[in-house]
Design a protein around this motif. Structure first.
Motif, mmCIF file in Angstrom:
data_model
loop_
_atom_site.group_PDB
_atom_site.id
_atom_site.type_symbol
_atom_site.label_atom_id
_atom_site.label_comp_id
_atom_site.label_asym_id
_atom_site.label_seq_id
_atom_site.Cartn_x
_atom_site.Cartn_y
_atom_site.Cartn_z
ATOM 1 N N PRO A 34 0.808 -1.223 0.000
ATOM 2 C CA PRO A 34 0.000 0.000 0.000
ATOM 3 C C PRO A 34 0.841 1.273 0.000
ATOM 4 C CG PRO A 34 -0.084 -1.056 2.144
ATOM 5 C CD PRO A 34 0.585 -2.020 1.219
ATOM 6 N N LEU A 35 2.019 1.203 0.628
ATOM 7 C CA LEU A 35 2.886 2.375 0.658
ATOM 8 C C LEU A 35 3.377 2.728 -0.739
ATOM 9 C CD1 LEU A 35 4.200 4.427 2.550
ATOM 10 C CD2 LEU A 35 6.137 2.866 2.786
ATOM 11 N N ILE A 36 3.767 1.704 -1.503
ATOM 12 C CA ILE A 36 4.229 1.935 -2.873
ATOM 13 C C ILE A 36 3.091 2.483 -3.735
ATOM 14 C CG2 ILE A 36 5.014 0.774 -4.971
ATOM 15 C CD1 ILE A 36 6.643 -1.106 -3.166
ATOM 16 N N ILE A 37 1.902 1.908 -3.577
ATOM 17 C CA ILE A 37 0.752 2.384 -4.350
ATOM 18 C C ILE A 37 0.468 3.853 -4.033
ATOM 19 C CG2 ILE A 37 -1.749 2.140 -4.694
ATOM 20 C CD1 ILE A 37 -1.408 -0.865 -4.179
ATOM 21 N N TYR A 38 0.497 4.178 -2.757
ATOM 22 C CA TYR A 38 0.207 5.559 -2.344
ATOM 23 C C TYR A 38 1.268 6.525 -2.849
ATOM 24 C CZ TYR A 38 -0.407 9.609 0.673
ATOM 25 O OH TYR A 38 -0.563 10.894 1.137
ATOM 26 N N LEU A 39 2.544 6.179 -2.676
ATOM 27 C CA LEU A 39 3.621 7.059 -3.116
ATOM 28 C C LEU A 39 3.611 7.232 -4.631
ATOM 29 C CD1 LEU A 39 6.551 5.886 -0.804
ATOM 30 C CD2 LEU A 39 5.111 7.935 -0.580
ATOM 31 N N ALA A 40 3.307 6.142 -5.355
ATOM 32 C CA ALA A 40 3.235 6.233 -6.815
ATOM 33 C C ALA A 40 2.114 7.171 -7.245
ATOM 34 C CB ALA A 40 3.020 4.855 -7.418
ATOM 35 N N SER A 41 0.998 7.117 -6.522
ATOM 36 C CA SER A 41 -0.135 7.978 -6.872
ATOM 37 C C SER A 41 0.155 9.441 -6.588
ATOM 38 C CB SER A 41 -1.378 7.550 -6.091
ATOM 39 O OG SER A 41 -1.238 7.858 -4.720
ATOM 40 N N GLN A 42 1.114 9.691 -5.686
ATOM 41 C CA GLN A 42 1.467 11.066 -5.347
ATOM 42 C C GLN A 42 2.585 11.630 -6.209
ATOM 43 O OE1 GLN A 42 -0.303 12.800 -2.579
ATOM 44 N NE2 GLN A 42 -1.489 11.117 -3.444
ATOM 45 N N SER A 43 3.188 10.756 -7.011
ATOM 46 C CA SER A 43 4.283 11.196 -7.869
ATOM 47 C C SER A 43 3.781 12.164 -8.936
ATOM 48 C CB SER A 43 4.948 9.991 -8.537
ATOM 49 O OG SER A 43 5.877 10.400 -9.511
ATOM 50 N N THR A 44 4.554 13.159 -9.237
ATOM 51 C CA THR A 44 4.167 14.132 -10.269
ATOM 52 C C THR A 44 4.142 13.503 -11.649
ATOM 53 O OG1 THR A 44 6.491 14.806 -10.481
ATOM 54 C CG2 THR A 44 5.095 16.092 -8.977
ATOM 55 N N ASP A 45 4.835 12.366 -11.808
ATOM 56 C CA ASP A 45 4.860 11.679 -13.102
ATOM 57 C C ASP A 45 3.747 10.657 -13.224
ATOM 58 O OD1 ASP A 45 7.144 13.086 -13.798
ATOM 59 O OD2 ASP A 45 8.453 11.577 -12.891
ATOM 60 N N GLY A 54 -11.933 7.695 -5.358
ATOM 61 C CA GLY A 54 -11.088 7.153 -6.407
ATOM 62 C C GLY A 54 -10.691 5.723 -6.146
ATOM 63 N N PRO A 55 -10.268 4.991 -7.194
ATOM 64 C CA PRO A 55 -9.903 3.584 -7.046
ATOM 65 C C PRO A 55 -8.686 3.368 -6.178
ATOM 66 C CG PRO A 55 -9.305 4.400 -9.219
ATOM 67 C CD PRO A 55 -10.142 5.457 -8.575
ATOM 68 N N VAL A 56 -7.735 4.321 -6.179
ATOM 69 C CA VAL A 56 -6.539 4.143 -5.368
ATOM 70 C C VAL A 56 -6.886 4.198 -3.887
ATOM 71 C CG1 VAL A 56 -4.287 5.107 -4.780
ATOM 72 C CG2 VAL A 56 -5.034 5.042 -7.156
ATOM 73 N N GLU A 57 -7.799 5.062 -3.515
ATOM 74 C CA GLU A 57 -8.188 5.142 -2.106
ATOM 75 C C GLU A 57 -8.798 3.832 -1.629
ATOM 76 O OE1 GLU A 57 -11.253 7.621 0.701
ATOM 77 O OE2 GLU A 57 -9.972 8.706 -0.699
ATOM 78 N N GLU A 58 -9.501 3.145 -2.514
ATOM 79 C CA GLU A 58 -10.084 1.868 -2.124
ATOM 80 C C GLU A 58 -9.005 0.845 -1.779
ATOM 81 O OE1 GLU A 58 -12.688 0.564 -5.155
ATOM 82 O OE2 GLU A 58 -14.189 2.116 -4.789
ATOM 83 N N LEU A 59 -7.832 1.015 -2.350
ATOM 84 C CA LEU A 59 -6.748 0.070 -2.097
ATOM 85 C C LEU A 59 -5.929 0.421 -0.864
ATOM 86 C CD1 LEU A 59 -5.332 -0.564 -5.695
ATOM 87 C CD2 LEU A 59 -6.590 -2.174 -4.277
ATOM 88 N N VAL A 60 -5.795 1.709 -0.567
ATOM 89 C CA VAL A 60 -4.840 2.121 0.471
ATOM 90 C C VAL A 60 -5.474 2.819 1.655
ATOM 91 C CG1 VAL A 60 -2.969 2.296 -1.202
ATOM 92 C CG2 VAL A 60 -4.361 4.312 -0.713
ATOM 93 N N ALA A 61 -6.795 2.980 1.688
ATOM 94 C CA ALA A 61 -7.441 3.668 2.802
ATOM 95 C C ALA A 61 -8.468 2.755 3.467
ATOM 96 C CB ALA A 61 -8.116 4.957 2.316
ATOM 97 N N TRP A 62 -8.665 2.957 4.746
ATOM 98 C CA TRP A 62 -9.661 2.205 5.495
ATOM 99 C C TRP A 62 -11.056 2.539 4.980
ATOM 100 C CZ3 TRP A 62 -8.725 1.951 11.485
ATOM 101 C CH2 TRP A 62 -7.455 1.423 11.729
ATOM 102 N N PRO A 63 -12.008 1.623 5.113
ATOM 103 C CA PRO A 63 -11.881 0.283 5.710
ATOM 104 C C PRO A 63 -11.434 -0.788 4.729
ATOM 105 C CG PRO A 63 -14.170 0.693 5.217
ATOM 106 C CD PRO A 63 -13.425 1.967 4.852
ATOM 107 N N LEU A 64 -11.606 -0.543 3.411
ATOM 108 C CA LEU A 64 -11.350 -1.616 2.450
ATOM 109 C C LEU A 64 -9.891 -2.047 2.402
ATOM 110 C CD1 LEU A 64 -13.658 -0.425 -0.471
ATOM 111 C CD2 LEU A 64 -14.190 -1.853 1.499
ATOM 112 N N ALA A 65 -8.982 -1.127 2.677
ATOM 113 C CA ALA A 65 -7.560 -1.457 2.616
ATOM 114 C C ALA A 65 -7.147 -2.460 3.688
ATOM 115 C CB ALA A 65 -6.718 -0.186 2.744
ATOM 116 N N LEU A 66 -7.973 -2.659 4.698
ATOM 117 C CA LEU A 66 -7.640 -3.630 5.737
ATOM 118 C C LEU A 66 -7.608 -5.051 5.198
ATOM 119 C CD1 LEU A 66 -9.744 -2.184 8.691
ATOM 120 C CD2 LEU A 66 -7.259 -2.155 8.456
ATOM 121 N N LEU A 67 -8.188 -5.256 4.024
ATOM 122 C CA LEU A 67 -8.162 -6.583 3.423
ATOM 123 C C LEU A 67 -6.847 -6.890 2.706
ATOM 124 C CD1 LEU A 67 -11.719 -7.076 1.866
ATOM 125 C CD2 LEU A 67 -10.706 -8.311 3.780
ATOM 126 N N LEU A 68 -6.038 -5.865 2.480
ATOM 127 C CA LEU A 68 -4.799 -6.075 1.715
ATOM 128 C C LEU A 68 -3.914 -7.151 2.344
ATOM 129 C CD1 LEU A 68 -3.850 -2.391 0.850
ATOM 130 C CD2 LEU A 68 -4.466 -4.170 -0.774
#
Length: 286
Positions: A34-45, A54-68
């Motif tokens: 999740p850290l890599i996904i979040y940092l990649a989403s914050q990259s200017t590139d 957004g779909p990225v929040e579903e992967l890295v934010a609670w509550p759904l991210a607890l399933l990761l």
């Protein structure tokens, strides 16, 4: 006597470094993904942007991210590999340490000894999944705080999260039982671990592809292999709402979770039963 032996075996397992190393790796994976996904989403590139829905929040934010962390340690994921290495290494080493003979000399029957040793594996299976869950929960908690400004604790069904951990740990049992059988039958760490990993990483995947190509009746068989059953059962996992994180490659299946639970029990009992039969015939002298 049986539960006393289970307690002793569990203490032996939890005192071994290999279990704690595997738990650390599982937790680290649940932290990094999740850290890599979040940092990649914050990259200017990056073209990925985190928005309120957004779909990225579903992967890295609670509550759904607890399933990761839970999903990645299923039997068809990293958890299957970890349990193979743990069971294969420790079971085969018992022969060299002659602890089997020690128990038998104290009047413990061979079937009871085998069943106690395998029952002791239940705790490490749970701990591996739990380590990934905790690691992922902490990381995604910080990310959620960063994105939303608060943690949506009220949206998390912690009881369902706990059941998801138990359900996922249960999917590790066929892989543990197969490796247990190989370790008892061959007394070799290399064969037990190698055979278990070969099945989990190669054989099952090849069968899935080949039988899927054949189609028809044969194409349905992969759904009833341990990996397919694992995917079916873990489809019940949720922490607040049902979600497919997409981290584990699944095979579309019509197998119900109830059938999957029965199938996992069948494989586990079959492999452990064969291990008991093999052990009863072994000559442990010399």
């Amino acid at each position: 006597m049986f539960w006393q032996m289970v307690s002793v075996e569990q203490k032996k397992l939890t005192n071994r470094k290999i279990l704690w190393i595997e738990m650390a790796i599982a937790a680290a994976a649940a932290v990094l993904i999740p850290l890599i996904i979040y940092l990649a989403s914050q990259s200017t590139d990056s073209n990925v942007v985190i928005t309120a829905d957004g779909p990225v929040e579903e992967l890295v934010a609670w509550p759904l991210a607890l399933l990761l962390g839970i999903d990645m340690t299923a039997g068809s994921g990293l958890g299957g590999l970890f349990i193979v290495i743990l069971v294969g290494t420790l079971t085969a080493q018992e022969y060299g340490w002659r602890t089997m003979q020690l128990w038998l000399s104290h009047g413990v029957s061979r079937p009871v000894l085998m069943l106690a040793k395998f029952t002791a594996v239940l705790l490490p299976a749970f701990l591996i999944v739990m380590a990934a869950f905790v690691g992922g929960a902490i990381t995604t908690g910080f990310i959620t705080q960063s994105i939303q400004g608060s943690l949506p604790i009220a949206e998390v069904d912690w009881w369902q999260a706990f059941l998801s951990v138990l359900r996922t740990a249960y999917t590790l049992l066929p892989y543990a039982a197969l490796t247990f059988l190989l370790a008892v039958a061959t007394r070799s760490t290399v064969v037990a671990v190698g055979g278990g990993l070969a099945y989990a990483m190669l054989i099952e995947g090849v069968l899935r592809q080949f039988l899927g190509f054949v189609g028809g009746f044969w194409g349905d068989i992969p759904h009833y292999l341990p990996g397919g059953l694992s995917n079916s059962l873990t489809s019940l996992n949720r922490v607040g709402a049902t979600v497919d994180t997409g981290l584990i490659s699944t095979v579309p299946s019509d197998v119900t979770p109830e059938t999957a639970a029965f199938g996992i029990a069948f494989y586990t009992i079959l492999f452990v039963g064969l291990a008991v039969l093999a052990f009863r015939r072994q000559d442990l002298g010399g």
